[in-house]
Design a protein around this motif. Sequence first.
Motif, PDB file in Angstrom:
ATOM      1  N   LEU A  44      56.044  32.944 151.907  1.00 61.21           N
ATOM      2  CA  LEU A  44      56.636  33.153 152.836  1.00 61.21           C
ATOM      3  C   LEU A  44      57.952  34.152 153.296  1.00 61.21           C
ATOM      4  O   LEU A  44      58.781  34.031 152.782  1.00 61.21           O
ATOM      5  CB  LEU A  44      57.804  31.716 153.408  1.00 61.21           C
ATOM      6  CG  LEU A  44      56.555  30.682 154.440  1.00 61.21           C
ATOM      7  CD1 LEU A  44      55.045  30.249 154.039  1.00 61.21           C
ATOM      8  CD2 LEU A  44      57.289  29.713 155.622  1.00 61.21           C
ATOM      9  N   ASN A  56      53.192  45.440 163.415  1.00 57.99           N
ATOM     10  CA  ASN A  56      51.556  44.588 162.602  1.00 57.99           C
ATOM     11  C   ASN A  56      50.206  44.852 161.807  1.00 57.99           C
ATOM     12  O   ASN A  56      50.007  43.973 161.189  1.00 57.99           O
ATOM     13  CB  ASN A  56      50.218  45.617 164.404  1.00 57.99           C
ATOM     14  CG  ASN A  56      49.020  44.186 164.190  1.00 57.99           C
ATOM     15  OD1 ASN A  56      48.370  44.538 163.539  1.00 57.99           O
ATOM     16  ND2 ASN A  56      49.615  43.037 164.594  1.00 57.99           N
ATOM     17  N   ASP A  57      51.127  45.982 161.274  1.00 59.73           N
ATOM     18  CA  ASP A  57      50.657  46.782 159.889  1.00 59.73           C
ATOM     19  C   ASP A  57      51.034  45.635 159.136  1.00 59.73           C
ATOM     20  O   ASP A  57      51.607  44.918 157.648  1.00 59.73           O
ATOM     21  CB  ASP A  57      50.457  48.341 159.760  1.00 59.73           C
ATOM     22  CG  ASP A  57      49.391  49.006 160.343  1.00 59.73           C
ATOM     23  OD1 ASP A  57      48.676  48.109 160.801  1.00 59.73           O
ATOM     24  OD2 ASP A  57      49.828  49.892 160.792  1.00 59.73           O
ATOM     25  N   SER A  61      52.840  35.663 153.241  1.00 57.57           N
ATOM     26  CA  SER A  61      52.891  35.065 154.749  1.00 57.57           C
ATOM     27  C   SER A  61      54.083  35.521 154.970  1.00 57.57           C
ATOM     28  O   SER A  61      54.442  35.913 155.232  1.00 57.57           O
ATOM     29  CB  SER A  61      52.970  32.713 154.825  1.00 57.57           C
ATOM     30  OG  SER A  61      51.530  32.795 154.655  1.00 57.57           O
ATOM     31  N   PRO A  62      53.359  36.540 156.594  1.00 54.18           N
ATOM     32  CA  PRO A  62      55.102  37.207 157.045  1.00 54.18           C
ATOM     33  C   PRO A  62      55.392  36.349 157.978  1.00 54.18           C
ATOM     34  O   PRO A  62      54.235  35.544 159.270  1.00 54.18           O
ATOM     35  CB  PRO A  62      54.509  38.197 157.605  1.00 54.18           C
ATOM     36  CG  PRO A  62      52.536  37.783 158.462  1.00 54.18           C
ATOM     37  CD  PRO A  62      52.886  36.878 156.753  1.00 54.18           C
ATOM     38  N   ILE A  63      56.287  36.169 158.224  1.00 53.98           N
ATOM     39  CA  ILE A  63      57.226  35.411 159.798  1.00 53.98           C
ATOM     40  C   ILE A  63      57.701  36.207 160.183  1.00 53.98           C
ATOM     41  O   ILE A  63      58.639  36.863 159.678  1.00 53.98           O
ATOM     42  CB  ILE A  63      57.721  34.786 159.690  1.00 53.98           C
ATOM     43  CG1 ILE A  63      57.110  33.428 158.929  1.00 53.98           C
ATOM     44  CG2 ILE A  63      58.313  33.730 161.094  1.00 53.98           C
ATOM     45  CD1 ILE A  63      57.795  31.765 158.779  1.00 53.98           C
ATOM     46  N   ALA A 102      52.525  43.015 159.093  1.00 55.53           N
ATOM     47  CA  ALA A 102      52.259  41.272 158.872  1.00 55.53           C
ATOM     48  C   ALA A 102      51.159  41.260 158.012  1.00 55.53           C
ATOM     49  O   ALA A 102      51.161  40.496 157.362  1.00 55.53           O
ATOM     50  CB  ALA A 102      52.174  40.189 160.367  1.00 55.53           C
ATOM     51  N   ASN A 103      50.396  42.456 158.583  1.00 52.38           N
ATOM     52  CA  ASN A 103      48.741  42.556 157.868  1.00 52.38           C
ATOM     53  C   ASN A 103      48.722  42.644 156.333  1.00 52.38           C
ATOM     54  O   ASN A 103      48.233  42.328 155.902  1.00 52.38           O
ATOM     55  CB  ASN A 103      48.120  43.373 159.128  1.00 52.38           C
ATOM     56  CG  ASN A 103      47.269  42.359 159.850  1.00 52.38           C
ATOM     57  OD1 ASN A 103      46.930  40.842 159.505  1.00 52.38           O
ATOM     58  ND2 ASN A 103      46.867  43.035 160.976  1.00 52.38           N
ATOM     59  N   ASN A 156      44.103  43.874 150.245  1.00 54.28           N
ATOM     60  CA  ASN A 156      43.129  42.665 150.253  1.00 54.28           C
ATOM     61  C   ASN A 156      42.187  42.617 149.130  1.00 54.28           C
ATOM     62  O   ASN A 156      41.869  41.531 148.956  1.00 54.28           O
ATOM     63  CB  ASN A 156      42.816  42.486 152.050  1.00 54.28           C
ATOM     64  CG  ASN A 156      42.065  41.362 152.238  1.00 54.28           C
ATOM     65  OD1 ASN A 156      41.459  41.244 153.417  1.00 54.28           O
ATOM     66  ND2 ASN A 156      43.181  40.354 152.199  1.00 54.28           N
ATOM     67  N   LEU A 210      49.783  40.038 154.664  1.00 54.20           N
ATOM     68  CA  LEU A 210      48.503  38.480 154.225  1.00 54.20           C
ATOM     69  C   LEU A 210      47.488  39.616 153.677  1.00 54.20           C
ATOM     70  O   LEU A 210      47.259  38.247 153.134  1.00 54.20           O
ATOM     71  CB  LEU A 210      48.021  38.591 155.620  1.00 54.20           C
ATOM     72  CG  LEU A 210      48.962  37.421 156.764  1.00 54.20           C
ATOM     73  CD1 LEU A 210      48.803  37.752 158.373  1.00 54.20           C
ATOM     74  CD2 LEU A 210      48.364  36.112 156.258  1.00 54.20           C
ATOM     75  N   ALA A 211      47.569  40.843 153.886  1.00 56.38           N
ATOM     76  CA  ALA A 211      46.614  40.876 152.532  1.00 56.38           C
ATOM     77  C   ALA A 211      46.505  40.862 151.242  1.00 56.38           C
ATOM     78  O   ALA A 211      45.725  41.020 150.041  1.00 56.38           O
ATOM     79  CB  ALA A 211      46.609  42.512 152.735  1.00 56.38           C
ATOM     80  N   ILE A 243      45.803  49.166 154.351  1.00 57.97           N
ATOM     81  CA  ILE A 243      45.923  47.347 154.089  1.00 57.97           C
ATOM     82  C   ILE A 243      44.551  46.263 153.267  1.00 57.97           C
ATOM     83  O   ILE A 243      44.835  45.915 152.964  1.00 57.97           O
ATOM     84  CB  ILE A 243      46.071  46.824 155.079  1.00 57.97           C
ATOM     85  CG1 ILE A 243      47.229  47.887 155.911  1.00 57.97           C
ATOM     86  CG2 ILE A 243      46.447  45.303 155.431  1.00 57.97           C
ATOM     87  CD1 ILE A 243      47.734  47.355 157.725  1.00 57.97           C
ATOM     88  N   ASP A 244      42.921  47.045 153.551  1.00 58.63           N
ATOM     89  CA  ASP A 244      41.858  46.431 153.957  1.00 58.63           C
ATOM     90  C   ASP A 244      41.768  46.433 151.413  1.00 58.63           C
ATOM     91  O   ASP A 244      41.695  45.615 151.294  1.00 58.63           O
ATOM     92  CB  ASP A 244      41.061  46.928 153.941  1.00 58.63           C
ATOM     93  CG  ASP A 244      40.448  47.284 155.481  1.00 58.63           C
ATOM     94  OD1 ASP A 244      41.011  46.628 156.188  1.00 58.63           O
ATOM     95  OD2 ASP A 244      39.439  47.577 155.668  1.00 58.63           O
ATOM     96  N   MET A 262      51.874  32.315 147.450  1.00 58.16           N
ATOM     97  CA  MET A 262      51.727  32.542 148.483  1.00 58.16           C
ATOM     98  C   MET A 262      53.240  32.608 149.480  1.00 58.16           C
ATOM     99  O   MET A 262      53.347  32.113 150.105  1.00 58.16           O
ATOM    100  CB  MET A 262      50.865  31.598 149.332  1.00 58.16           C
ATOM    101  CG  MET A 262      49.741  31.186 149.157  1.00 58.16           C
ATOM    102  SD  MET A 262      48.149  30.548 150.111  1.00 58.16           S
ATOM    103  CE  MET A 262      49.257  28.518 149.386  1.00 58.16           C
TER     104      MET A 262
END
Lengths: 271, 271, 271
Positions: free
Chosen positions: B13, B24-25, B36-38, B27-28, B255, B31-32, B251-252, B11
């Motif tokens: 960062l 936004n994409d 984790s994005p910052i 970041a997702n 994931n 996460l997918a 993105i799905d 995981m």
Amino acid sequence: MEIIKNVRQKMPLVHCITNYVTVNDVANIVLACGASPIMSDDKKDVEDITSICNGLCINIGTLNARTIKSMFIAGKKAQSLNHVLVLDPVGAGASRLRTRTAVKLMKKIHFDVIRGNISEIKTLAGKSGMTKGVDADSSDEVNEKNLEATVEWLKDFSRKTGSIIAVTGKIDFVTDGQKCFVIRNGDALMKSITGTGCQLSALLTAFVCAGKENSLEAAAMAVCVMGLAGEIAKTHLAEYEGNATYAKRIIDAVNNMTDEELEDGAKYEVR
Amino acid sequence: MEIIKNVRQKMPLVHCITNYVTVNDVANIVLACGASPIMSDDKKDVEDITSICNGLCINIGTLNARTIKSMFIAGKKAQSLNHVLVLDPVGAGASRLRTRTAVKLMKKIHFDVIRGNISEIKTLAGKSGMTKGVDADSSDEVNEKNLEATVEWLKDFSRKTGSIIAVTGKIDFVTDGQKCFVIRNGDALMKSITGTGCQLSALLTAFVCAGKENSLEAAAMAVCVMGLAGEIAKTHLAEYEGNATYAKRIIDAVNNMTDEELEDGAKYEVR
Amino acid sequence: MEIIKNVRQKMPLVHCITNYVTVNDVANIVLACGASPIMSDDKKDVEDITSICNGLCINIGTLNARTIKSMFIAGKKAQSLNHVLVLDPVGAGASRLRTRTAVKLMKKIHFDVIRGNISEIKTLAGKSGMTKGVDADSSDEVNEKNLEATVEWLKDFSRKTGSIIAVTGKIDFVTDGQKCFVIRNGDALMKSITGTGCQLSALLTAFVCAGKENSLEAAAMAVCVMGLAGEIAKTHLAEYEGNATYAKRIIDAVNNMTDEELEDGAKYEVR
């Protein structure tokens, strides 16, 4: 309970100074609940914009020197107009600038509600939260064992600040210092999408704008709506769909939610 | 092969200084894949934020005077901490500011990976790429005829920079100067959505953070994951769905992707 | 009528200086219609970028001191190159900065098309529009009673500015001062998503770039495409889907739209 109906009838205007990561979802969830969002972050623009709104939601997710100034200007103006003020201290504890900015905002402006994850709120309460970037650190996690103690220090922090404190995570808390809603809605998959916190802060601003006479309940119900939307969205997810589609369906679920659904689905106790 | 499982266990960062078009994409998708994005781009914020991360992805898609400074500050800090560093030179060749900024970043900071389209990478390699805005120009297109020559100059550019070079297009290339992965995943429809390149750069940062001991393979597998996700997403698209839904389904697919799927679906040869 | 086919063949490049709220959807709708978007807003970047494009769409939705300068620089450059220029005066009337900026842009730069809601356009025409944030105020609503008068003052405003004026709402208007397209496409649900106006302005820029010889028809057809996409998207919405999924499906519908569909579905009269 006609909380959602009330938002849809009053259609509050919510001024958001918010981060560019999640801003589109923030705008759409505000629209989903029947309110209207306006984004504006220039120091020469924010006073006019906030004046025509009912509430202001300040989110420090991608703060910079320019927008920090605008947060103070907008916040002071909104306060002078007795508007609803909500703070989302994204990443407080993860950098000195974020912590300092959030603390200073809280000093200079009175917020009706401060909403964050447990690490951010711990940081602001001077309890050295272990913010892991923009997520709460697992060492800060609230569980059944430390739940009672958490409720107590959150109530204490709420009394000290005079703000409703909303903490979201596996278990959510919303307290005004006297009562504390302990909420168990939501789905684990919500952690895999960006911006549920940001969205909730703006949604909550709309709910409190429409329900100023009972801010605590309005804020708590916004938290329930978000969690319940996460549960409903999960049930409609096809096997091949994942976090990105899920993010949209949560907003969809808010858009379709009725007060009856909320009443049936909200899982909370008041301590 | 446990590449994806490894990302999900570690995981990492990922600090992103990235454009506001596709953020936004980005970041997702981070996460997918289980990381984790910052996002943080203020010069007073980036050092603290990058310090708590494992990698930094710099994307110049909507660069400006303020954020360019932050890119250098964050890059130097991340380098001093031995973090993974990835550059996405969006639009290099399309404007002097973009070309200059990318070149200067490469001079001052050592990047583990530089990822772009063929025109952007040609520009940075001094081969006068014909960037058509943020897309590669068709005159630069790699096909079976010029493939061997392309592999050679990419290896050469990789040796000169000491960076893994990743070029994406109809055919993708990932080389560390010795070996070159030639990858044939993906779907033509991916060209009709914004941000697959930006998303890949961030995804790739997460993969290299988790697989530092074999950066080349980690980077190449991230490229395969993105292309394969595009293929999988295509199979689930209803007749009335188009590019916007497709973007979310990619993105799905990331994931939901398993190492078994990746092993079965990755189409590459090593030259 | 081969309006859409024409856009797909010419694949115009559209430079957007636009707000960060809706920018991703703006990029994807430009791609959906077959054109290419480029976002750039730094004063040192915009001249180079706009030079390689065919049109420039200026949207003041999240304007700030820095980007306002870039709007003027880019606008003047684009004008000197005879590029298509479109203005979206988001929130004109809602703040003095927005109104002043829009008015000044119109003075210094000649726009081929100005597109807004009825309150924004009323404000710019000196008719004291009652902009409610970024939405038109209901008191400004056009209905069958004031339709004829509205057509007249819009034609008048178009003649004064020398710009095609496009007003969208329940009923849409597109006029060059002589003819006025009165368009009745669209669906009420479109009001519940952010950014349909921003998207239309960029889509319209692409259409006018591809159809410069008949700008009025190109602009009017872009308005029909957007409204028709809203109608088509509505028919595919499952009961549990709402505004967020709807937003994506509108772009999908543009992506799939043919000239035959447009011809069948466009509902307009010319006055």
